[in-house]
Scaffold this motif. Structure first.
Motif, short mmCIF file in Angstrom:
data_model
loop_
_atom_site.label_atom_id
_atom_site.label_comp_id
_atom_site.label_asym_id
_atom_site.label_seq_id
_atom_site.Cartn_x
_atom_site.Cartn_y
_atom_site.Cartn_z
N LEU A 91 0.83 -1.21 0.00
CA LEU A 91 0.00 0.00 0.00
C LEU A 91 0.86 1.26 0.00
O LEU A 91 0.59 2.22 -0.73
CB LEU A 91 -0.92 0.01 1.22
N ASP A 92 1.89 1.26 0.82
CA ASP A 92 2.73 2.43 1.03
C ASP A 92 3.36 2.92 -0.27
O ASP A 92 3.53 4.13 -0.48
CB ASP A 92 3.83 2.08 2.05
N HIS A 93 3.70 1.99 -1.15
CA HIS A 93 4.41 2.34 -2.38
C HIS A 93 3.56 2.19 -3.64
O HIS A 93 4.10 2.16 -4.76
CB HIS A 93 5.68 1.50 -2.49
N GLY A 94 2.26 2.09 -3.46
CA GLY A 94 1.36 2.06 -4.60
C GLY A 94 1.44 0.82 -5.46
O GLY A 94 1.10 0.86 -6.65
N LEU A 95 1.89 -0.29 -4.88
CA LEU A 95 1.98 -1.51 -5.67
C LEU A 95 0.60 -2.02 -6.09
O LEU A 95 0.49 -2.82 -7.03
CB LEU A 95 2.73 -2.60 -4.89
N HIS A 96 -0.45 -1.55 -5.38
CA HIS A 96 -1.81 -1.96 -5.76
C HIS A 96 -2.22 -1.35 -7.10
O HIS A 96 -3.24 -1.75 -7.67
CB HIS A 96 -2.80 -1.58 -4.66
N ARG A 97 -1.43 -0.39 -7.61
CA ARG A 97 -1.71 0.20 -8.92
C ARG A 97 -0.97 -0.52 -10.05
O ARG A 97 -1.15 -0.21 -11.21
CB ARG A 97 -1.34 1.69 -8.91
N GLU A 98 -0.13 -1.48 -9.69
CA GLU A 98 0.56 -2.29 -10.69
C GLU A 98 -0.35 -3.44 -11.15
O GLU A 98 -1.36 -3.73 -10.50
CB GLU A 98 1.86 -2.87 -10.11
N PRO A 99 0.00 -4.10 -12.26
CA PRO A 99 -0.78 -5.28 -12.66
C PRO A 99 -0.82 -6.30 -11.53
O PRO A 99 0.20 -6.58 -10.90
CB PRO A 99 -0.01 -5.81 -13.88
N GLN A 100 -2.00 -6.85 -11.29
CA GLN A 100 -2.20 -7.78 -10.19
C GLN A 100 -2.22 -9.23 -10.69
O GLN A 100 -2.62 -9.47 -11.83
CB GLN A 100 -3.50 -7.45 -9.46
#
Length: 409
Positions: A91-100
């Motif tokens: 969450l802290d580094h916006g990995l949820h905006r990468e392809p999942q």
């Protein structure tokens, strides 16, 4: 005054490193083959991260966390497990905006204040693999099969995989109510530890190690009888994929994990050791963890595997690893140009050739003894008038400043 390693910690000595590197290197190799990327998180985190995700009634929170207040008055904790910190970083580094899904792994130290015993340290090394952002049962099967592949490559054969599903928010409450009714009707089934766990979360009674309690709980209702249609179908697909992969497992209706964030698939790899040290890897699905720490609803699954436990399994099966042999050892006579010899050695090291020499003022005889102990594959004998390079069946006399060129050429 004699200093020793703090109670519950241990040193990994040079003689132990080959097996250690085999275990950790194999996990890294397999994880990256499966598309997982390495991540490292801090040794300490905001204590609330673990209090919120692990459950206030868990052993981790009640008895095992290393808590401290820093000079700024912040309550921090040494990380006791890796999943919550990795999800925090997600969450802290916006990995949820990468392809999942985002597929991550780490190998790092964890800290739990518990009674030290063989394979159970207060500071221990853990291998963690996490797939965040997908509820596909195929990712469950992949994570499980990944560790199975680690064991296969290492040559570990004496293990068993236990598998269960503990449902989700839709079906678990009804099961917990049924279990509570059964426990109320069978008060003698629990000991003091089980009663304490029941008070915080009825499912945790299955985590009690007492053989008598486990025998009594064999008659209790199981979560498998209460799974909703979606959870049952999800679990059936996980099992079908494991069957297709040739991964053997045993269904264990009482298998639960000790932390609150687990849902649906849970699993453990059991090694050859007896009792509480038998689990070498444990994990499961945690579809509500990211949401619990302030993120959007995000499914995930992963595992934590103890390196020390894995080493014990390797040793149990007499699996060993050899230290990399030194390529060359320099024997330097007292009247030789030592500076020129060490300069040649530096050139070889820069080219990736492992070399060593004497730094204790030994005689030539003493250096030969050191050469024998080093296990070097060859040597360079440096004299006043030149040098001899001996490797395998090849032996050449050269000038000192030609040693590196001769070896590399």
């Amino acid at each position: 005054m004699k200093f020793q390693a703090p109670r519950g910690t241990h040193d990994v000595l040079p003689s132990e490193q080959p097996l250690w590197q085999l275990a950790t290197g194999t996990l890294a190799e397999v994880a990256e083959t499966y598309g997982y990327r390495r991540i490292q998180t801090p040794v300490f985190e905001d204590a609330e991260l673990f209090l919120r995700t692990s459950g206030e009634g868990s052993d981790l929170v009640q008895k095992e966390m290393y808590l401290f207040e820093d000079r700024g008055g912040r309550e921090l904790a040494l990380r006791p497990e890796a999943t919550a910190p990795i999800c925090r970083a997600y969450l802290d580094h916006g990995l949820h905006r990468e392809p999942q899904p985002v597929k991550l792994y780490t190998q790092a130290t964890m800290y739990r204040y518990a009674a030290p015993q063989k394979g159970r340290y207060r500071e221990h090394w853990q291998q963690s693999v996490e797939a965040i952002g997908s509820d596909d049962p195929a990712i469950d099967a992949e994570v499980i099969q990944l560790y199975h592949e680690v064991l296969r490559r290492l040559g570990v054969t004496q293990f068993a995989l236990r598998l269960n599903s503990i449902g989700d928010r839709e079906c678990r409450p009804a099961y917990v109510a049924r279990l509570g009714e059964w426990l109320d009707a069978h008060p003698d089934a629990l000991d003091d530890e089980a009663r304490q766990k029941r008070a915080t979360s009825p499912l945790r009674v299955f985590d009690v190690k007492s053989a008598d309690v486990q025998a009594a709980l064999a008659e209790a209702p199981t979560i498998g009888e209460s799974l909703c249609e979606a959870c049952a179908e999800h679990f059936a697909q996980v099992r079908a994929l494991l069957d297709a992969y040739g991964v053997g497992y045993t269904l264990d209706a009482t298998l639960v994990r000790g932390l609150d964030y687990y849902t649906r698939t849970t699993f453990e790899f059991i090694g050859p050791e007896e009792g509480s040290q038998s689990t070498i890897c444990g994990g499961g699905r945690y579809d509500y963890l990211v949401e619990e720490i302030g993120g959007p609803p995000t499914p995930g699954i992963g595992f934590g595997a103890g390196v020390e436990r894995l080493i014990m399994a390797l040793e149990h099966e007499s699996i060993s690893a050899e230290q990399r042999a030194l390529d060359l050892f320099f024997l330097i006579e007292p009247d030789a140009d030592r500076t020129a010899a060490l300069a040649e050695m530096a050139k070889l090291r820069a080219a990736g050739v492992s070399c060593d020499a004497d730094y204790a003022g030994r005689s030539l005889k003493g250096q030969r003894t050191q050469l024998a102990r080093s296990g070097a594959l060859g040597f360079v004998h440096v004299r006043a008038g030149g040098a001899t390079v001996k490797r395998r069946d090849d032996e050449r006399d050269v000038s000192v400043d030609e040693v590196a060129v001769t070896v590399l050429g």
